[in-house]
Write a protein that holds these residues in place. Structure first.
Motif, mmCIF file in Angstrom:
data_model
loop_
_atom_site.group_PDB
_atom_site.id
_atom_site.type_symbol
_atom_site.label_atom_id
_atom_site.label_comp_id
_atom_site.label_asym_id
_atom_site.label_seq_id
_atom_site.Cartn_x
_atom_site.Cartn_y
_atom_site.Cartn_z
ATOM 1 N N GLY A 27 15.466 -9.969 -6.299
ATOM 2 C CA GLY A 27 16.177 -10.699 -7.408
ATOM 3 C C GLY A 27 14.926 -11.451 -8.015
ATOM 4 O O GLY A 27 14.006 -12.276 -7.363
ATOM 5 N N LEU A 28 14.600 -11.246 -9.178
ATOM 6 C CA LEU A 28 13.544 -11.708 -9.875
ATOM 7 C C LEU A 28 13.775 -12.468 -11.298
ATOM 8 O O LEU A 28 13.841 -11.905 -12.147
ATOM 9 N N PRO A 29 14.067 -13.780 -10.983
ATOM 10 C CA PRO A 29 14.460 -14.534 -12.464
ATOM 11 C C PRO A 29 13.349 -14.548 -13.185
ATOM 12 O O PRO A 29 12.130 -14.633 -12.564
ATOM 13 N N ALA A 30 13.277 -15.332 -14.398
ATOM 14 C CA ALA A 30 12.354 -15.640 -15.216
ATOM 15 C C ALA A 30 11.588 -16.596 -14.542
ATOM 16 O O ALA A 30 12.283 -17.770 -14.048
ATOM 17 N N GLY A 31 10.164 -16.494 -14.454
ATOM 18 C CA GLY A 31 9.432 -17.679 -13.664
ATOM 19 C C GLY A 31 9.277 -17.115 -12.150
ATOM 20 O O GLY A 31 8.423 -17.976 -11.377
ATOM 21 N N GLY A 32 10.098 -16.242 -11.659
ATOM 22 C CA GLY A 32 10.016 -16.019 -10.195
ATOM 23 C C GLY A 32 8.933 -15.259 -9.688
ATOM 24 O O GLY A 32 8.418 -14.414 -10.458
ATOM 25 N N VAL A 33 8.413 -15.087 -8.616
ATOM 26 C CA VAL A 33 7.255 -14.816 -8.065
ATOM 27 C C VAL A 33 7.886 -14.000 -6.641
ATOM 28 O O VAL A 33 8.339 -14.948 -5.722
ATOM 29 N N ALA A 34 7.444 -12.823 -6.430
ATOM 30 C CA ALA A 34 7.688 -12.201 -5.109
ATOM 31 C C ALA A 34 6.125 -11.536 -4.773
ATOM 32 O O ALA A 34 5.743 -10.972 -5.478
ATOM 33 N N THR A 35 5.707 -11.849 -3.529
ATOM 34 C CA THR A 35 4.429 -11.548 -3.232
ATOM 35 C C THR A 35 4.463 -10.878 -1.745
ATOM 36 O O THR A 35 5.029 -11.382 -0.694
ATOM 37 N N TYR A 36 4.113 -9.672 -1.892
ATOM 38 C CA TYR A 36 4.005 -8.832 -0.866
ATOM 39 C C TYR A 36 2.651 -8.776 0.017
ATOM 40 O O TYR A 36 1.823 -8.694 -0.789
ATOM 41 N N VAL A 37 2.402 -8.776 1.188
ATOM 42 C CA VAL A 37 1.404 -8.491 1.927
ATOM 43 C C VAL A 37 1.533 -7.410 2.995
ATOM 44 O O VAL A 37 2.453 -7.473 3.814
ATOM 45 N N LEU A 38 0.764 -6.394 2.851
ATOM 46 C CA LEU A 38 0.932 -5.015 3.646
ATOM 47 C C LEU A 38 -0.332 -5.091 4.468
ATOM 48 O O LEU A 38 -1.548 -5.158 4.133
ATOM 49 N N ASN A 39 -0.087 -4.936 5.790
ATOM 50 C CA ASN A 39 -1.196 -4.657 6.952
ATOM 51 C C ASN A 39 -0.902 -3.357 7.346
ATOM 52 O O ASN A 39 0.011 -2.677 7.864
ATOM 53 N N ALA A 40 -1.995 -2.526 7.394
ATOM 54 C CA ALA A 40 -1.993 -0.947 7.713
ATOM 55 C C ALA A 40 -3.380 -0.692 8.180
ATOM 56 O O ALA A 40 -4.363 -1.312 8.153
ATOM 57 N N THR A 41 -3.458 0.328 9.200
ATOM 58 C CA THR A 41 -4.484 0.766 9.988
ATOM 59 C C THR A 41 -5.212 1.907 9.104
ATOM 60 O O THR A 41 -4.473 2.848 8.758
ATOM 61 N N ILE A 42 -6.302 1.867 8.677
ATOM 62 C CA ILE A 42 -7.004 3.020 7.688
ATOM 63 C C ILE A 42 -8.038 3.619 8.743
ATOM 64 O O ILE A 42 -8.748 3.087 9.569
ATOM 65 N N ASP A 43 -7.959 4.938 8.895
ATOM 66 C CA ASP A 43 -8.841 5.665 9.732
ATOM 67 C C ASP A 43 -10.143 5.348 9.308
ATOM 68 O O ASP A 43 -10.863 5.230 8.272
ATOM 69 N N PRO A 44 -11.242 4.871 10.404
ATOM 70 C CA PRO A 44 -12.645 4.216 10.123
ATOM 71 C C PRO A 44 -13.290 5.387 9.560
ATOM 72 O O PRO A 44 -14.435 5.135 9.001
ATOM 73 N N ALA A 45 -13.038 6.531 9.538
ATOM 74 C CA ALA A 45 -13.891 7.801 9.163
ATOM 75 C C ALA A 45 -13.504 8.032 7.805
ATOM 76 O O ALA A 45 -14.194 8.895 7.380
ATOM 77 N N ALA A 46 -12.517 7.287 7.181
ATOM 78 C CA ALA A 46 -11.854 7.773 5.809
ATOM 79 C C ALA A 46 -12.983 7.470 4.833
ATOM 80 O O ALA A 46 -13.869 6.603 5.261
ATOM 81 N N ILE A 47 -13.050 8.438 3.874
ATOM 82 C CA ILE A 47 -14.062 8.078 2.821
ATOM 83 C C ILE A 47 -13.213 8.150 1.285
ATOM 84 O O ILE A 47 -11.999 8.835 1.332
ATOM 85 N N GLY A 48 -13.641 7.570 0.331
ATOM 86 C CA GLY A 48 -13.024 8.001 -0.900
ATOM 87 C C GLY A 48 -12.402 6.707 -1.340
ATOM 88 O O GLY A 48 -12.708 5.407 -0.897
ATOM 89 N N THR A 49 -11.344 6.666 -2.321
ATOM 90 C CA THR A 49 -10.896 5.505 -2.782
ATOM 91 C C THR A 49 -9.481 5.308 -2.161
ATOM 92 O O THR A 49 -8.772 5.894 -1.742
ATOM 93 N N LEU A 50 -9.150 3.849 -1.862
ATOM 94 C CA LEU A 50 -7.748 3.411 -1.539
ATOM 95 C C LEU A 50 -7.241 3.128 -2.524
ATOM 96 O O LEU A 50 -7.550 2.128 -3.312
ATOM 97 N N ALA A 51 -6.001 3.653 -2.881
ATOM 98 C CA ALA A 51 -5.336 3.437 -4.063
ATOM 99 C C ALA A 51 -4.309 2.515 -3.935
ATOM 100 O O ALA A 51 -3.423 3.014 -2.872
ATOM 101 N N ASN A 52 -3.666 1.638 -4.572
ATOM 102 C CA ASN A 52 -2.562 1.115 -4.775
ATOM 103 C C ASN A 52 -1.840 1.291 -6.008
ATOM 104 O O ASN A 52 -2.106 0.874 -6.932
ATOM 105 N N THR A 53 -0.362 1.663 -5.717
ATOM 106 C CA THR A 53 0.254 1.800 -6.872
ATOM 107 C C THR A 53 1.682 1.087 -6.714
ATOM 108 O O THR A 53 2.339 1.048 -5.689
#
Length: 85
Positions: A27-53
């Motif tokens: 529920g997001l009324p005018a002036g309201g804010v919802a803040t999400y924090v995501l904690n995830a494990t990323i493969d340490p060998a991963a290369i490239g771009t981490l995208a957020n959509t």
């Protein structure tokens, strides 16, 4: 795996926490804010771009003054919590 939390203010409402990808009805009324924090494990060998959509779908019966396709603020930070090997 991933875990997430949501903090709401200004009259907004959201699910306090969950696992996996974020798929939440808020529920997001005018002036309201919802803040999400995501904690995830990323493969340490991963290369490239981490995208957020993020996307918002406004129910057709909802009246709103902004276009359903107008951009919302979406910010991302990537923080290493362990030292590289």
């Amino acid at each position: 795996g991933a875990t997430w939390t949501c903090t709401a203010s200004g009259g907004a409402t959201c699910t306090a926490s969950g696992t996996g990808e974020i798929d939440d009805l808020i529920g997001l009324p005018a002036g309201g804010v919802a803040t999400y924090v995501l904690n995830a494990t990323i493969d340490p060998a991963a290369i490239g771009t981490l995208a957020n959509t993020a996307s918002v779908t406004v129910p057709s019966e909802t009246s709103h003054s902004r276009s359903a396709t107008s951009p919302s603020k979406c910010m991302s930070w990537l923080t290493r919590t362990t030292a590289p090997e």
